[in-house]
Design an enzyme around this catalytic site. Structure first.
Site, PDB file in Angstrom:
ATOM      1  N   LYS A 101      55.939 160.101  89.596  1.00  0.00           N
ATOM      2  CA  LYS A 101      57.197 160.565  90.215  1.00  0.00           C
ATOM      3  C   LYS A 101      58.398 160.216  89.333  1.00  0.00           C
ATOM      4  CE  LYS A 101      57.548 156.186  92.672  1.00  0.00           C
ATOM      5  NZ  LYS A 101      57.409 155.463  93.952  1.00  0.00           N
ATOM      6  N   HIS A 145      52.064 151.224 102.410  1.00  0.00           N
ATOM      7  CA  HIS A 145      52.754 150.693 101.226  1.00  0.00           C
ATOM      8  C   HIS A 145      53.189 149.253 101.526  1.00  0.00           C
ATOM      9  CE1 HIS A 145      54.576 151.209  97.337  1.00  0.00           C
ATOM     10  NE2 HIS A 145      55.828 151.190  97.751  1.00  0.00           N
ATOM     11  N   CYS A 177      80.838 152.028  77.846  1.00  0.00           N
ATOM     12  CA  CYS A 177      81.585 153.247  78.158  1.00  0.00           C
ATOM     13  C   CYS A 177      80.619 154.379  78.515  1.00  0.00           C
ATOM     14  CB  CYS A 177      82.451 153.657  76.968  1.00  0.00           C
ATOM     15  SG  CYS A 177      83.478 152.303  76.339  1.00  0.00           S
ATOM     16  N   MET A 178      81.170 155.550  78.805  1.00  0.00           N
ATOM     17  CA  MET A 178      80.325 156.681  79.194  1.00  0.00           C
ATOM     18  C   MET A 178      79.406 157.123  78.050  1.00  0.00           C
ATOM     19  SD  MET A 178      81.428 160.453  80.574  1.00  0.00           S
ATOM     20  CE  MET A 178      82.340 159.833  81.987  1.00  0.00           C
ATOM     21  N   ASP A 179      79.939 157.114  76.838  1.00  0.00           N
ATOM     22  CA  ASP A 179      79.203 157.676  75.700  1.00  0.00           C
ATOM     23  C   ASP A 179      78.828 156.651  74.647  1.00  0.00           C
ATOM     24  OD1 ASP A 179      80.124 160.233  76.784  1.00  0.00           O
ATOM     25  OD2 ASP A 179      82.048 159.709  75.863  1.00  0.00           O
ATOM     26  N   TYR A 183      87.352 148.986  76.963  1.00  0.00           N
ATOM     27  CA  TYR A 183      88.311 149.089  78.067  1.00  0.00           C
ATOM     28  C   TYR A 183      88.626 147.733  78.704  1.00  0.00           C
ATOM     29  CZ  TYR A 183      87.349 154.118  77.983  1.00  0.00           C
ATOM     30  OH  TYR A 183      87.206 155.429  77.622  1.00  0.00           O
ATOM     31  N   ARG A 239      47.373 153.038  93.867  1.00  0.00           N
ATOM     32  CA  ARG A 239      48.454 153.906  93.373  1.00  0.00           C
ATOM     33  C   ARG A 239      49.289 153.110  92.364  1.00  0.00           C
ATOM     34  NH1 ARG A 239      49.171 153.875  98.975  1.00  0.00           N
ATOM     35  NH2 ARG A 239      51.131 152.762  98.606  1.00  0.00           N
ATOM     36  N   ARG A 253      59.604 151.801 106.346  1.00  0.00           N
ATOM     37  CA  ARG A 253      60.107 152.940 105.583  1.00  0.00           C
ATOM     38  C   ARG A 253      59.360 154.150 106.132  1.00  0.00           C
ATOM     39  NH1 ARG A 253      59.929 152.480  99.033  1.00  0.00           N
ATOM     40  NH2 ARG A 253      58.037 153.674  99.317  1.00  0.00           N
TER      41      ARG A 253
HETATM   42  C1  LIG Z   1      56.429 154.457  93.652  1.00  0.00           C
HETATM   43  C2  LIG Z   1      55.296 154.189  94.554  1.00  0.00           C
HETATM   44  C3  LIG Z   1      54.105 153.606  94.082  1.00  0.00           C
HETATM   45  C4  LIG Z   1      53.960 153.020  92.691  1.00  0.00           C
HETATM   46  O1  LIG Z   1      54.426 151.689  92.716  1.00  0.00           O
HETATM   47  P1  LIG Z   1      54.387 150.752  91.408  1.00  0.00           P
HETATM   48  O2  LIG Z   1      54.916 149.461  91.884  1.00  0.00           O
HETATM   49  O3  LIG Z   1      55.268 151.430  90.408  1.00  0.00           O
HETATM   50  O4  LIG Z   1      52.978 150.712  90.964  1.00  0.00           O
HETATM   51  C5  LIG Z   1      53.032 153.532  94.935  1.00  0.00           C
HETATM   52  N1  LIG Z   1      53.123 153.972  96.206  1.00  0.00           N
HETATM   53  C6  LIG Z   1      54.273 154.509  96.708  1.00  0.00           C
HETATM   54  C7  LIG Z   1      54.307 154.958  98.115  1.00  0.00           C
HETATM   55  C8  LIG Z   1      55.401 154.603  95.916  1.00  0.00           C
HETATM   56  O5  LIG Z   1      56.526 155.109  96.424  1.00  0.00           O
END
Ligand SMILES: *Cc1c(COP(=O)(O)O)cnc(C)c1O
Length: 380
Positions: free
Chosen positions: A40, A169, A316-318, A269, A225, A137
């Site tokens: 992702k 999660h 800065c930005m750039d 700045y 995951r 969540r």
């Molecule tokens: C992003 C995410 C992961 C991956 O987590 P890591 O700590 O980067 O391995 C796994 N499960 C869910 C639901 C996530 O949002």
């Protein structure tokens, strides 16, 4: 990427061999569990499509993304393997992802109805039911769980969906001994039992992200995951055992300018930094538009001419300014913001600590006008 034969002013270099190595390493660590490579957010800033291709070649059985758009982009790139997207919002076009043979997540009965309505006749949507085991969540609460399972079972009988997984999660996977992990595991096991009693036949259970996949073997189940570890970054700095992950991202380029300044010269700045003595400064042509955190100063360092040089004054930005301490490298000399650290250059972790954030945020924000260049052989 080069223009006019010159090395890039600033670029992101992604080492695909490192990613292939990390995928293979994680597969060895978690076996016999399977690996879902989480790509992702444009592969945590490394390039979703390229990382996905390398991860598949290195044996990742699954890919995972948050949004339906990410899943569709992977399919458009030619990926055909098992792929889960877990963050649809009400009204999202489930028809497109289901037609693309993507697995989807469901948190509520209403979401199951939307999925069922979008499934093509005779092709049940593959659904992963999410239980909220404590993160508060996504997912159904334990109080909602039995109803969600019963509803899913009804829709299975109608032929519109097939529940293939229960998942959740973790709250504190970066602290493997934190009591929340085992409490969540208990709720998870209960949720799996309720789902099975409701008549659902699960193909996989998945709970662990990178930190838990590496440090909590008891939480791996059939599938883990992993995101951050694919990219060679430590999911729990100072806690994770060394399994030989290799950081894949380097941000490098060439100094735009080198100059001498007298004592008392204020830099950038607001003159947040004033030179206490005569020194030399290097102008690094990247800024917060490239995702360099403004909070990098004071604290962060950039590798120039064989040494770490402190960032001075506001980012800065750039552009940003580094203190070369009297050295006068040629303008156009190489700088490295961060890299794997093998030659002494700062790492993503060094930047995260200087900025007061986690390594995930540093790499995921990096981009802006910098091109990405891929290096490294993939493993066959
Ligand atoms: C992003 C995410 C992961 C991956 O987590 P890591 O700590 O980067 O391995 C796994 N499960 C869910 C639901 C996530 O949002």
């Amino acid at each position: 990427m080069t223009s006019g034969g010159h090395p890039a002013r600033a670029e992101i270099v992604v080492d695909l061999e490192a990613i292939a190595h990390n995928v293979a390493t994680l597969r060895d660590v978690v076996a016999p569990a399977g690996l879902m490579a989480v790509v992702k957010a444009d592969g945590y800033g490394h390039g979703m499509v390229e990382v996905a291709r390398v991860a598949r070649a290195a044996g990742a059985e699954w890919l995972g993304v948050a949004t339906p758009e990410e899943a569709l982009a992977l399919r458009a790139s030619g990926d055909e393997g098992r792929l889960l997207c877990w963050l649809a919002a009400p009204g999202d076009a489930y028809g497109d992802v289901l037609a693309a043979d993507v697995d989807v997540a469901a948190y509520t009965p209403a979401q199951l109805d939307e999925i069922a309505a979008a499934a093509a006749a005779g092709v049940p949507a593959r659904v992963h039911l999410k239980i909220d085991t404590g993160l508060s969540r996504g997912g159904a609460t334990p109080g909602q769980w039995a109803d969600l399972c019963a509803h899913a079972r009804e829709l299975e009988e109608s032929g519109a969906v097939r529940v293939v997984a229960v998942w959740s999660h973790l709250v504190a996977s970066d602290e493997p001994e934190h009591p929340a992990n085992s409490e969540q595991a208990k709720v998870f096991d209960w949720a799996v039992a309720v789902a099975e009693e409701a008549g659902l036949h699960l193909e996989v259970r998945h709970l662990a992200n990178s930190a838990a996949a590496i440090m909590r073997p008891d939480l791996r189940h059939e599938l883990v995951r992993c995101g951050i570890a694919l990219y060679g970054l430590d999911p729990a700095p100072g806690v994770t055992p060394d399994i030989g992950l290799v950081p894949a991202m380097t941000v490098r380029g060439r100094l735009a300018l080198v100059k001498e300044v007298p004592a008392g010269a204020g830099v950038s700045y607001g003159h947040a930094w004033v030179a206490p003595a005569p020194t030399t400064l290097g102008l690094v042509p990247v800024g917060y538009a490239e995702g360099i955190p403004r909070a990098a100063s004071p604290g962060a360092e950039v590798w120039v001419a064989g040494a770490r040089r402190p960032v001075r004054g506001k980012v800065c930005m750039d552009q940003l300014v580094v203190d070369l301490g009297g050295d006068l490298p040629e303008p156009g000399s190489a700088f490295v913001l961060f890299g794997p650290g093998r030659d002494g250059e700062p790492t993503v972790q060094d930047w995260a600590e200087a900025v007061g954030t986690i390594n995930y945020e540093i790499v995921t924000r990096i981009g802006g006008r910098m091109p990405r260049r891929y290096v490294g052989e993939e493993r066959p």
